[in-house]
Design a protein around this motif. Sequence first.
Motif, short mmCIF file in Angstrom:
data_model
loop_
_atom_site.label_atom_id
_atom_site.label_comp_id
_atom_site.label_asym_id
_atom_site.label_seq_id
_atom_site.Cartn_x
_atom_site.Cartn_y
_atom_site.Cartn_z
N ARG A 232 0.84 -1.21 0.00
CA ARG A 232 0.00 0.00 0.00
C ARG A 232 0.86 1.25 0.00
NH1 ARG A 232 -3.97 -0.61 4.85
NH2 ARG A 232 -4.65 1.46 4.18
N GLY A 233 2.00 1.19 0.69
CA GLY A 233 2.91 2.33 0.73
C GLY A 233 3.49 2.65 -0.63
N ARG A 234 3.89 1.62 -1.37
CA ARG A 234 4.41 1.85 -2.72
C ARG A 234 3.34 2.46 -3.62
NH1 ARG A 234 7.10 -2.99 -1.40
NH2 ARG A 234 5.61 -4.30 -2.50
N ALA A 235 2.09 2.01 -3.46
CA ALA A 235 0.99 2.57 -4.25
C ALA A 235 0.76 4.04 -3.87
CB ALA A 235 -0.28 1.76 -4.03
N LEU A 236 0.84 4.36 -2.58
CA LEU A 236 0.66 5.73 -2.14
C LEU A 236 1.75 6.64 -2.70
CD1 LEU A 236 -0.82 7.84 -0.38
CD2 LEU A 236 0.68 7.15 1.49
N VAL A 237 2.99 6.18 -2.62
CA VAL A 237 4.11 6.96 -3.16
C VAL A 237 3.87 7.26 -4.64
CG1 VAL A 237 6.58 6.91 -3.74
CG2 VAL A 237 5.81 6.14 -1.48
N ALA A 238 3.53 6.24 -5.40
CA ALA A 238 3.29 6.42 -6.84
C ALA A 238 2.12 7.37 -7.09
CB ALA A 238 3.02 5.07 -7.49
N GLY A 239 1.04 7.22 -6.32
CA GLY A 239 -0.13 8.07 -6.49
C GLY A 239 0.16 9.53 -6.17
N GLU A 240 0.89 9.77 -5.08
CA GLU A 240 1.20 11.16 -4.72
C GLU A 240 2.10 11.81 -5.77
OE1 GLU A 240 2.17 12.43 -0.87
OE2 GLU A 240 0.36 11.56 0.00
N HIS A 241 3.06 11.06 -6.27
CA HIS A 241 3.93 11.63 -7.30
C HIS A 241 3.17 11.85 -8.60
CE1 HIS A 241 7.69 10.12 -4.99
NE2 HIS A 241 7.28 11.29 -4.55
N LEU A 242 2.22 10.98 -8.90
CA LEU A 242 1.41 11.10 -10.11
C LEU A 242 0.59 12.40 -10.10
CD1 LEU A 242 0.49 9.70 -12.76
CD2 LEU A 242 -1.37 8.70 -11.43
N ILE A 243 0.04 12.76 -8.95
CA ILE A 243 -0.77 13.98 -8.90
C ILE A 243 0.07 15.24 -8.65
CG2 ILE A 243 -2.89 12.81 -8.25
CD1 ILE A 243 -2.47 13.80 -5.40
N GLY A 244 1.39 15.08 -8.54
CA GLY A 244 2.26 16.24 -8.47
C GLY A 244 2.81 16.60 -7.10
#
Length: 191
Positions: free
Chosen positions: A140-152
């Motif tokens: 879940r942490g890796r998904a959160l990192v990717a998601g936050e970077h995706l939205i800027g």
Amino acid sequence: MTGSSDVRHFDIFAGFYDLFMPKADPDVLSRGLALAEHEGTTGLDVGGGTGRAARAIPDMDWTVVDASGGMLAEAAAAGIPGVRGDAARLPVVDESVEAVTIVDALHHIGRSREAIAEAVRVLAPGGVLVIREFDPTTIRGRALVAGEHLIGFDSTFFGPDELAGMLDDAGLQVSVPERGFGYTVAGVKPQ
């Protein structure tokens, strides 16, 4: 609270933030706060945004410090006083609070070590710093990192052992009362 690029996001989403974020868990925060050498009455919720952590522990006198004016307006509407400020240069007198929380926010603070040093500066001897974060090594942490970077977002995440080391380096007596996707690291300022 955050680097300038992240503040813009929080100003935009401030009015909707509490609709999408779960409430801060009072039991989790209380376990960290209980590590203090004496019961505290004053707390600083650094990067506290809308005051989620402060609202979870209503028996303390909290002040939210955040860089987002929009988030502070939401905290004020919920009855939590706030001060606009930088987590790495807190507008607070030395050794003036018994507790500092940084809940779900350290990864948005561009100068994390400086923010931790500032938290230590404002803590009274025997006071506690409680940091609640997300473990980037979990699925879940890796998904959160990717998601936050995706939205800027310009987020930097730390695992619990790395964060515990940062608090130790700052001179605190450290423990990790909870591990997992959401984890807690706490540090007590020596007397």
